[in-house]
Motif scaffolding. Structure first.
Motif, PDB file in Angstrom:
ATOM      1  N   PHE A  78       0.945  -1.007  -0.229  1.00 12.14           N
ATOM      2  CA  PHE A  78      -0.007   0.090  -0.030  1.00 12.14           C
ATOM      3  C   PHE A  78       0.653   1.102   0.095  1.00 12.14           C
ATOM      4  O   PHE A  78       0.429   2.309   0.297  1.00 12.14           O
ATOM      5  N   GLY A  79       1.886   0.975  -0.302  1.00 14.29           N
ATOM      6  CA  GLY A  79       3.217   2.001  -0.098  1.00 14.29           C
ATOM      7  C   GLY A  79       4.002   1.919   0.917  1.00 14.29           C
ATOM      8  O   GLY A  79       4.399   0.725   1.782  1.00 14.29           O
ATOM      9  N   THR A  80       4.917   3.433   1.165  1.00 13.12           N
ATOM     10  CA  THR A  80       6.179   2.945   2.612  1.00 13.12           C
ATOM     11  C   THR A  80       5.733   3.595   3.531  1.00 13.12           C
ATOM     12  O   THR A  80       5.090   5.099   3.535  1.00 13.12           O
ATOM     13  N   PHE A  81       5.409   2.655   4.740  1.00 10.32           N
ATOM     14  CA  PHE A  81       5.370   3.654   6.531  1.00 10.32           C
ATOM     15  C   PHE A  81       6.793   4.435   6.550  1.00 10.32           C
ATOM     16  O   PHE A  81       7.951   2.842   6.198  1.00 10.32           O
ATOM     17  N   LEU A  82       6.230   5.713   6.926  1.00 12.81           N
ATOM     18  CA  LEU A  82       7.520   5.743   8.122  1.00 12.81           C
ATOM     19  C   LEU A  82       7.140   5.779   9.637  1.00 12.81           C
ATOM     20  O   LEU A  82       6.670   6.888  10.424  1.00 12.81           O
ATOM     21  N   ALA A  83       8.243   5.047  10.229  1.00 12.66           N
ATOM     22  CA  ALA A  83       8.137   5.042  11.774  1.00 12.66           C
ATOM     23  C   ALA A  83       8.338   6.140  12.572  1.00 12.66           C
ATOM     24  O   ALA A  83       8.909   6.804  12.245  1.00 12.66           O
ATOM     25  N   GLY A 114      -7.886  12.202  16.717  1.00 14.03           N
ATOM     26  CA  GLY A 114      -9.418  12.097  16.367  1.00 14.03           C
ATOM     27  C   GLY A 114      -8.770  11.226  14.522  1.00 14.03           C
ATOM     28  O   GLY A 114      -9.849  11.256  14.696  1.00 14.03           O
ATOM     29  N   GLN A 115      -7.481  11.185  14.604  1.00 12.11           N
ATOM     30  CA  GLN A 115      -7.511  10.421  13.482  1.00 12.11           C
ATOM     31  C   GLN A 115      -7.109   8.708  13.253  1.00 12.11           C
ATOM     32  O   GLN A 115      -6.520   8.528  14.443  1.00 12.11           O
ATOM     33  N   HIS A 116      -7.213   7.735  12.748  1.00 10.14           N
ATOM     34  CA  HIS A 116      -6.974   6.517  12.645  1.00 10.14           C
ATOM     35  C   HIS A 116      -5.269   7.039  12.040  1.00 10.14           C
ATOM     36  O   HIS A 116      -4.984   7.238  11.325  1.00 10.14           O
ATOM     37  N   TYR A 117      -4.813   5.723  13.425  1.00 20.05           N
ATOM     38  CA  TYR A 117      -3.534   6.123  12.146  1.00 20.05           C
ATOM     39  C   TYR A 117      -3.362   3.945  11.552  1.00 20.05           C
ATOM     40  O   TYR A 117      -4.669   3.164  11.806  1.00 20.05           O
ATOM     41  N   TYR A 118      -2.411   3.938  11.038  1.00 25.57           N
ATOM     42  CA  TYR A 118      -2.469   2.880   9.662  1.00 25.57           C
ATOM     43  C   TYR A 118      -1.777   1.386  10.492  1.00 25.57           C
ATOM     44  O   TYR A 118      -0.912   1.661  11.658  1.00 25.57           O
ATOM     45  N   PRO A 119      -2.490   1.001  10.407  1.00 27.69           N
ATOM     46  CA  PRO A 119      -2.189  -1.030  10.895  1.00 27.69           C
ATOM     47  C   PRO A 119      -1.036  -1.015  10.861  1.00 27.69           C
ATOM     48  O   PRO A 119      -0.706  -2.634  11.145  1.00 27.69           O
ATOM     49  N   ALA A 120       0.158  -0.560  10.195  1.00 23.83           N
ATOM     50  CA  ALA A 120       1.205  -0.671  10.573  1.00 23.83           C
ATOM     51  C   ALA A 120       1.858  -0.220  11.574  1.00 23.83           C
ATOM     52  O   ALA A 120       2.732  -1.373  11.988  1.00 23.83           O
ATOM     53  N   PHE A 121       1.064   0.273  12.368  1.00 25.04           N
ATOM     54  CA  PHE A 121       1.443   0.680  14.024  1.00 25.04           C
ATOM     55  C   PHE A 121       0.181  -0.831  14.017  1.00 25.04           C
ATOM     56  O   PHE A 121      -0.746  -1.002  13.936  1.00 25.04           O
ATOM     57  N   PRO A 122       0.941  -1.123  15.167  1.00 28.02           N
ATOM     58  CA  PRO A 122       0.523  -3.194  15.202  1.00 28.02           C
ATOM     59  C   PRO A 122      -0.626  -3.320  16.091  1.00 28.02           C
ATOM     60  O   PRO A 122      -0.714  -3.716  17.212  1.00 28.02           O
ATOM     61  N   TYR A 123      -1.915  -1.997  16.668  1.00 30.05           N
ATOM     62  CA  TYR A 123      -2.203  -2.083  17.144  1.00 30.05           C
ATOM     63  C   TYR A 123      -3.622  -2.572  17.032  1.00 30.05           C
ATOM     64  O   TYR A 123      -4.331  -3.232  18.314  1.00 30.05           O
ATOM     65  N   ALA A 124      -3.514  -3.203  16.226  1.00 24.22           N
ATOM     66  CA  ALA A 124      -4.461  -4.561  15.524  1.00 24.22           C
ATOM     67  C   ALA A 124      -4.567  -6.037  17.257  1.00 24.22           C
ATOM     68  O   ALA A 124      -5.635  -6.794  17.958  1.00 24.22           O
ATOM     69  N   ALA A 125      -2.728  -6.083  17.318  1.00 24.78           N
ATOM     70  CA  ALA A 125      -2.334  -7.271  17.964  1.00 24.78           C
ATOM     71  C   ALA A 125      -2.601  -6.201  19.519  1.00 24.78           C
ATOM     72  O   ALA A 125      -2.868  -7.053  20.731  1.00 24.78           O
ATOM     73  N   PHE A 126      -1.999  -5.320  19.799  1.00 22.68           N
ATOM     74  CA  PHE A 126      -2.152  -4.406  21.295  1.00 22.68           C
ATOM     75  C   PHE A 126      -3.322  -3.904  21.335  1.00 22.68           C
ATOM     76  O   PHE A 126      -2.515  -4.272  22.951  1.00 22.68           O
TER      77      PHE A 126
END
Length: 295
Positions: A78-83, A114-126
Motif C-alpha cells: 500500500f506504500g511505504t510507512f515511516l516510523a 482523533g484520526q486513525h493510525y495506519y495498521p503498520a502500527f500493530p494496534y490490531a495486536a496491542f
C-alpha cells in the motif's frame, strides 16, 4: 421524478451511517482513570513489544536504541510507512500525552487529534493487551530521552491516504478474541498473550488478504516479506519442528539447533527477548507447540 428525493435521502442516510461507522473509537475513559504505571514493569513491556525495534533511528545500536526518533521505512503493498518519533519531545514526539491518549493510540489506533493510525502500527495486536501493561509501558517511556527530529510523512498514495477509510478496515479486521482458544496451561496462556498481543508475532508471520487483513485461518503460516525480498517463515508445527527448549533458546540467543544465526528484523526480536526473563521465551515456545499446523 418522485424517486429522486427518496434516492437522495437514502444516499444521505447511507453516507451519514458510513461516516458514523468509520469514526475513530477511543477507549472508554473509565479504563485508564486512576491507573498508575510501574516503570520497572514497563521496561519489560517495552522490550517485549519491540518498541525500539521500529522507532529507533535507522541503524541505531546500544543505548541509542532508546532514542525513539523514528525514521525507519517499512515497505508494503500500500506504500511505504515511516516510523514516527515517539520520544518524550513535547512537539515532535509524544511528550505530554496523557495515559488515555497513549492507550487510545496503542490499543485502538486513534491519535490524540482523533484520526486513525495506519495498521503498520500493530494496534490490531496491542488491542488485546491489558490496560495496566499499557500504563506501565507509558511510565517507562516517560523516562526516555527527548529528540526533536520531526516525524516524516508516510509515502502512501490515493486511495490509501484517506485515513477515514481505516475505520472500515478496523470493522473488518480488528478482533477481540484470541486466535488460539481452548484449555491452555498457565505457561501456554502467558505465551499466547506475548505472541498474539504484546510481541505481535502474527503481524509478520501470518499472510494477509488483498486488503491487508490477517488470514487467521493460516495463523503464523508464513508470509511474503513486505519489502519483496524473500519470505517470513512458517512457525507453526508444520514447518517449525524444533523442541520447545530449542525454540526458547533461539528466541534468546539467535542460534538455531543447527547453529545457524538469526538475521533480518528477527535479530531485533532476539535482542528484545534476551532482555526478558527466560520464562517469557519458554512461554512463547510452549504456545507455538499448541498452534495448529498450517502449510
Amino acid at each position: 421524478m418522485r424517486l429522486i428525493p427518496s434516492l437522495a435521502l437514502l444516499a444521505a442516510l447511507g453516507a451519514a451511517a458510513g461516516w458514523w461507522l468509520t469514526a475513530p473509537k477511543p477507549l472508554p475513559a473509565a479504563l485508564t482513570a486512576g491507573l498508575t504505571g510501574d516503570v520497572a514493569k514497563g521496561e519489560q513491556v517495552f522490550w517485549a513489544a519491540g518498541c525500539a525495534s521500529c522507532h529507533m533511528a535507522p541503524g541505531a545500536t546500544g543505548d541509542a536504541q532508546l532514542l525513539l526518533t523514528g525514521g525507519q521505512r517499512f515497505a508494503s503493498d500500500f506504500g511505504t510507512f515511516l516510523a514516527p518519533n515517539i520520544s518524550t519531545d513535547p512537539t515532535h514526539g509524544i511528550g505530554g500525552w496523557s495515559l488515555a491518549q497513549f492507550a487510545d493510540a496503542v490499543m485502538c489506533g486513534v491519535s490524540p487529534e482523533g484520526q486513525h493510525y495506519y495498521p503498520a502500527f500493530p494496534y490490531a495486536a496491542f488491542g488485546k493487551m491489558q490496560v495496566q501493561d499499557v500504563a506501565d509501558l507509558k511510565a517507562f517511556m516517560d523516562t526516555l530521552p527527548a529528540d526533536a527530529t520531526p516525524s516524516l510523512p508516510h509515502e502512501i498514495g490515493f486511495p490509501f491516504n484517506i485515513r477515514r477509510s481505516l475505520g472500515g478496515w478496523k470493522l473488518l479486521f480488528l478482533h477481540e478474541d484470541w486466535v488460539i482458544d481452548g484449555e491452555l496451561t498457565e505457561q501456554e496462556t502467558r505465551g499466547r498473550y506475548l505472541a498474539e498481543a504484546m510481541a505481535h508475532c502474527g503481524e509478520c508471520h501470518t499472510p494477509r488478504n488483498l486488503l491487508g487483513g490477517l488470514q487467521l485461518s493460516r495463523w503464523l503460516a508464513g508470509a511474503p516479506n513486505p519489502d519483496g525480498k524473500g519470505t517470513i517463515p512458517n512457525i507453526t508445527p508444520a514447518k517449525l519442528d524444533w523442541s520447545a527448549p530449542d525454540i526458547a533458546s533461539y528466541l534468546t540467543t539467535g542460534f538455531t539447533p543447527e547453529f545457524d544465526s538469526v538475521g533480518g528484523h528477527m535479530a531485533h526480536v532476539v535482542e528484545n527477548f534476551a532482555r526478558l526473563p527466560e520464562s517469557e521465551a519458554a512461554a512463547v515456545a510452549a504456545y507455538l507447540k499448541r498452534v495448529p499446523a498450517a502449510e
